[in-house]
Design a protein around this motif. Structure first.
Motif, PDB file in Angstrom:
ATOM      1  N   TYR A  40      -5.888  -0.901  -3.057  1.00 48.56           N
ATOM      2  CA  TYR A  40      -7.075  -0.610  -2.269  1.00 48.56           C
ATOM      3  C   TYR A  40      -7.776   0.600  -2.890  1.00 48.56           C
ATOM      4  CZ  TYR A  40      -4.154   3.017  -0.175  1.00 48.56           C
ATOM      5  OH  TYR A  40      -3.329   4.103   0.009  1.00 48.56           O
ATOM      6  N   ARG A  41      -8.999   0.825  -2.488  1.00 43.51           N
ATOM      7  CA  ARG A  41      -9.759   1.963  -2.975  1.00 43.51           C
ATOM      8  C   ARG A  41      -9.746   3.047  -1.907  1.00 43.51           C
ATOM      9  NH1 ARG A  41     -12.299   2.566  -7.285  1.00 43.51           N
ATOM     10  NH2 ARG A  41     -12.437   0.358  -7.726  1.00 43.51           N
ATOM     11  N   ASP A  42      -9.286   4.239  -2.271  1.00 36.98           N
ATOM     12  CA  ASP A  42      -9.232   5.374  -1.355  1.00 36.98           C
ATOM     13  C   ASP A  42     -10.657   5.790  -0.989  1.00 36.98           C
ATOM     14  OD1 ASP A  42      -9.181   8.607  -1.122  1.00 36.98           O
ATOM     15  OD2 ASP A  42      -7.350   7.702  -0.290  1.00 36.98           O
ATOM     16  N   LYS A  43     -10.931   5.880   0.309  1.00 41.63           N
ATOM     17  CA  LYS A  43     -12.288   6.213   0.752  1.00 41.63           C
ATOM     18  C   LYS A  43     -12.673   7.644   0.410  1.00 41.63           C
ATOM     19  CE  LYS A  43     -12.555   2.862   4.443  1.00 41.63           C
ATOM     20  NZ  LYS A  43     -12.838   2.594   5.849  1.00 41.63           N
ATOM     21  N   GLN A  44     -11.716   8.559   0.397  1.00 44.93           N
ATOM     22  CA  GLN A  44     -12.004   9.968   0.102  1.00 44.93           C
ATOM     23  C   GLN A  44     -12.331  10.180  -1.368  1.00 44.93           C
ATOM     24  OE1 GLN A  44     -12.225  12.297   2.373  1.00 44.93           O
ATOM     25  NE2 GLN A  44     -11.484  11.096   4.098  1.00 44.93           N
ATOM     26  N   SER A  45     -11.419   9.724  -2.234  1.00 46.61           N
ATOM     27  CA  SER A  45     -11.571  10.007  -3.664  1.00 46.61           C
ATOM     28  C   SER A  45     -12.262   8.892  -4.435  1.00 46.61           C
ATOM     29  CB  SER A  45     -10.201  10.267  -4.290  1.00 46.61           C
ATOM     30  OG  SER A  45      -9.428   9.075  -4.272  1.00 46.61           O
ATOM     31  N   GLY A  46     -12.290   7.686  -3.883  1.00 43.67           N
ATOM     32  CA  GLY A  46     -12.859   6.553  -4.606  1.00 43.67           C
ATOM     33  C   GLY A  46     -11.931   5.981  -5.648  1.00 43.67           C
ATOM     34  N   GLN A  47     -10.732   6.554  -5.770  1.00 41.42           N
ATOM     35  CA  GLN A  47      -9.754   6.095  -6.753  1.00 41.42           C
ATOM     36  C   GLN A  47      -9.014   4.861  -6.245  1.00 41.42           C
ATOM     37  OE1 GLN A  47      -9.139   7.412  -9.861  1.00 41.42           O
ATOM     38  NE2 GLN A  47     -10.941   8.666  -9.453  1.00 41.42           N
ATOM     39  N   ARG A  48      -8.630   4.006  -7.166  1.00 39.90           N
ATOM     40  CA  ARG A  48      -7.840   2.829  -6.821  1.00 39.90           C
ATOM     41  C   ARG A  48      -6.399   3.264  -6.601  1.00 39.90           C
ATOM     42  NH1 ARG A  48      -7.698  -2.318  -6.216  1.00 39.90           N
ATOM     43  NH2 ARG A  48      -5.962  -3.557  -6.955  1.00 39.90           N
ATOM     44  N   VAL A  49      -5.794   2.788  -5.519  1.00 38.43           N
ATOM     45  CA  VAL A  49      -4.415   3.110  -5.177  1.00 38.43           C
ATOM     46  C   VAL A  49      -3.617   1.805  -5.154  1.00 38.43           C
ATOM     47  CG1 VAL A  49      -2.880   4.095  -3.439  1.00 38.43           C
ATOM     48  CG2 VAL A  49      -5.160   5.071  -3.779  1.00 38.43           C
ATOM     49  N   ASP A  50      -2.559   1.746  -5.942  1.00 40.18           N
ATOM     50  CA  ASP A  50      -1.669   0.582  -5.956  1.00 40.18           C
ATOM     51  C   ASP A  50      -0.387   0.943  -5.238  1.00 40.18           C
ATOM     52  OD1 ASP A  50      -3.336  -1.129  -7.429  1.00 40.18           O
ATOM     53  OD2 ASP A  50      -2.728  -0.157  -9.297  1.00 40.18           O
ATOM     54  N   ARG A  51       0.123   0.008  -4.450  1.00 35.83           N
ATOM     55  CA  ARG A  51       1.349   0.232  -3.695  1.00 35.83           C
ATOM     56  C   ARG A  51       2.280  -0.953  -3.908  1.00 35.83           C
ATOM     57  NH1 ARG A  51       2.122  -1.234   1.628  1.00 35.83           N
ATOM     58  NH2 ARG A  51       4.117  -0.479   2.366  1.00 35.83           N
ATOM     59  N   THR A  52       3.510  -0.688  -4.298  1.00 31.57           N
ATOM     60  CA  THR A  52       4.502  -1.733  -4.519  1.00 31.57           C
ATOM     61  C   THR A  52       5.546  -1.673  -3.424  1.00 31.57           C
ATOM     62  OG1 THR A  52       4.184  -1.604  -6.908  1.00 31.57           O
ATOM     63  CG2 THR A  52       6.217  -2.643  -6.145  1.00 31.57           C
ATOM     64  N   GLU A  53       5.877  -2.839  -2.889  1.00 36.77           N
ATOM     65  CA  GLU A  53       6.920  -2.963  -1.868  1.00 36.77           C
ATOM     66  C   GLU A  53       8.059  -3.788  -2.469  1.00 36.77           C
ATOM     67  OE1 GLU A  53       8.511  -2.123   1.782  1.00 36.77           O
ATOM     68  OE2 GLU A  53       6.461  -1.590   1.236  1.00 36.77           O
ATOM     69  N   TRP A  54       9.295  -3.305  -2.293  1.00 37.93           N
ATOM     70  CA  TRP A  54      10.466  -4.007  -2.820  1.00 37.93           C
ATOM     71  C   TRP A  54      11.183  -4.727  -1.683  1.00 37.93           C
ATOM     72  CZ3 TRP A  54      11.394  -4.707  -7.826  1.00 37.93           C
ATOM     73  CH2 TRP A  54      10.703  -3.899  -8.728  1.00 37.93           C
ATOM     74  N   HIS A  55      11.628  -5.953  -1.943  1.00 44.71           N
ATOM     75  CA  HIS A  55      12.277  -6.791  -0.936  1.00 44.71           C
ATOM     76  C   HIS A  55      13.641  -7.249  -1.456  1.00 44.71           C
ATOM     77  CE1 HIS A  55       8.241  -7.124   0.848  1.00 44.71           C
ATOM     78  NE2 HIS A  55       7.838  -7.284  -0.403  1.00 44.71           N
ATOM     79  N   ARG A  56      14.666  -7.110  -0.621  1.00 49.70           N
ATOM     80  CA  ARG A  56      15.986  -7.651  -0.947  1.00 49.70           C
ATOM     81  C   ARG A  56      15.986  -9.124  -0.569  1.00 49.70           C
ATOM     82  NH1 ARG A  56      20.409  -3.579  -0.673  1.00 49.70           N
ATOM     83  NH2 ARG A  56      19.392  -1.588  -0.291  1.00 49.70           N
ATOM     84  N   VAL A  57      16.426  -9.971  -1.492  1.00 48.96           N
ATOM     85  CA  VAL A  57      16.474 -11.409  -1.247  1.00 48.96           C
ATOM     86  C   VAL A  57      17.862 -11.906  -1.602  1.00 48.96           C
ATOM     87  CG1 VAL A  57      15.499 -13.664  -1.858  1.00 48.96           C
ATOM     88  CG2 VAL A  57      14.013 -11.651  -1.766  1.00 48.96           C
ATOM     89  N   VAL A  58      18.442 -12.742  -0.747  1.00 44.88           N
ATOM     90  CA  VAL A  58      19.709 -13.396  -1.041  1.00 44.88           C
ATOM     91  C   VAL A  58      19.516 -14.900  -0.922  1.00 44.88           C
ATOM     92  CG1 VAL A  58      21.176 -11.469  -0.352  1.00 44.88           C
ATOM     93  CG2 VAL A  58      20.571 -13.199   1.317  1.00 44.88           C
ATOM     94  N   ALA A  59      20.186 -15.630  -1.782  1.00 49.99           N
ATOM     95  CA  ALA A  59      20.148 -17.090  -1.755  1.00 49.99           C
ATOM     96  C   ALA A  59      21.574 -17.605  -1.872  1.00 49.99           C
ATOM     97  CB  ALA A  59      19.291 -17.626  -2.893  1.00 49.99           C
ATOM     98  N   TRP A  60      21.829 -18.745  -1.275  1.00 48.95           N
ATOM     99  CA  TRP A  60      23.167 -19.328  -1.251  1.00 48.95           C
ATOM    100  C   TRP A  60      23.191 -20.701  -1.906  1.00 48.95           C
ATOM    101  CZ3 TRP A  60      27.371 -16.724   0.456  1.00 48.95           C
ATOM    102  CH2 TRP A  60      27.141 -15.565   1.197  1.00 48.95           C
ATOM    103  N   ARG A  61      24.375 -21.138  -2.296  1.00 48.62           N
ATOM    104  CA  ARG A  61      24.681 -22.470  -2.801  1.00 48.62           C
ATOM    105  C   ARG A  61      23.785 -22.872  -3.976  1.00 48.62           C
ATOM    106  NH1 ARG A  61      25.757 -21.954   2.343  1.00 48.62           N
ATOM    107  NH2 ARG A  61      23.836 -22.634   3.294  1.00 48.62           N
ATOM    108  N   GLN A  62      23.187 -24.076  -3.921  1.00 46.66           N
ATOM    109  CA  GLN A  62      22.404 -24.575  -5.057  1.00 46.66           C
ATOM    110  C   GLN A  62      21.175 -23.711  -5.326  1.00 46.66           C
ATOM    111  OE1 GLN A  62      23.468 -26.631  -2.588  1.00 46.66           O
ATOM    112  NE2 GLN A  62      24.747 -28.162  -3.579  1.00 46.66           N
ATOM    113  N   THR A  63      20.588 -23.170  -4.281  1.00 49.12           N
ATOM    114  CA  THR A  63      19.440 -22.292  -4.481  1.00 49.12           C
ATOM    115  C   THR A  63      19.854 -21.065  -5.292  1.00 49.12           C
ATOM    116  OG1 THR A  63      18.478 -23.045  -2.395  1.00 49.12           O
ATOM    117  CG2 THR A  63      17.599 -21.011  -3.316  1.00 49.12           C
ATOM    118  N   ALA A  64      21.026 -20.532  -5.002  1.00 50.78           N
ATOM    119  CA  ALA A  64      21.540 -19.373  -5.744  1.00 50.78           C
ATOM    120  C   ALA A  64      21.783 -19.733  -7.210  1.00 50.78           C
ATOM    121  CB  ALA A  64      22.829 -18.872  -5.106  1.00 50.78           C
ATOM    122  N   GLU A  65      22.374 -20.891  -7.454  1.00 51.14           N
ATOM    123  CA  GLU A  65      22.631 -21.306  -8.832  1.00 51.14           C
ATOM    124  C   GLU A  65      21.328 -21.518  -9.596  1.00 51.14           C
ATOM    125  OE1 GLU A  65      25.305 -24.616  -8.293  1.00 51.14           O
ATOM    126  OE2 GLU A  65      27.046 -23.265  -8.421  1.00 51.14           O
TER     127      GLU A  65
END
Length: 175
Positions: A40-65
């Motif tokens: 998004y673009r910061d309204k105060q500075s006008g600079q572009r701000v990128d934000r990364t979110e990390w997600h834990r994912v688990v899969a089982w059986r054939q999906t895991a393989e």
């Protein structure tokens, strides 16, 4: 409780290779870390701000393989599943909690062109038209049968960057 729904859909990139292991009774388990980002673009500075979110994912059986055999660090994936919170005790006897996504379906979204570039750079995996895993069998494979080579495929359309932060000159796009 009627009317409730626990559904997660993510499109992101793997932060590292999936960790494939097997339980004592032989069930496959894959642990993955998926990154999503938004900008998004910061309204105060006008600079572009990128934000990364990390997600834990688990899969089982054939999906895991599938994940352990076909996905690598940097792979673009579509993950569908549900949120689950687990409780355990650490070495000091303290209660700990974690929330993770239990994947019902994982699909590799990298195009064959992307994979060709990865192979030329010494990494990645081979893919034709996108692999996906749902219900225990990769696309094109049925229970009791072998993998069937896909038929002649149409050239894929270049849809641009996967994340807004990868786009250049798209800072003013309203979505």
């Amino acid at each position: 409780m009627a009317g409730s729904l626990n559904k997660v859909i993510l499109i992101g990139r793997l932060g590292r290779d999936p960790e494939l292991s097997y339980t004592a009774n032989g069930q496959a388990l894959a642990k993955m870390s998926v990154a999503t980002d938004e900008g998004y673009r910061d309204k105060q500075s006008g600079q572009r701000v990128d934000r990364t979110e990390w997600h834990r994912v688990v899969a089982w059986r054939q999906t895991a393989e599938f994940c352990g055999n076909y996905l690598k660090k940097g792979s673009l994936v579509n993950v569908e599943g549900k949120l689950q919170t687990r409780k355990w005790q650490d070495q000091n006897g303290q209660d700990r909690w974690t929330t993770e996504i239990v994947a019902d379906r994982v699909q590799g979204l990298d195009s064959p062109k992307d994979n060709q570039q990865q192979r030329q750079q010494g990494g990645g995996y081979q893919q034709q038209g996108g692999y996906q895993q749902q219900g225990g069998y990769p696309q094109g494979q049925q229970q009791g049968g072998g993998y069937q080579q896909p038929q002649q495929q149409q050239p894929e359309e270049d849809l641009g960057p996967a994340f807004p932060s990868e786009a250049s000159g798209m800072d003013d796009v309203p979505f």
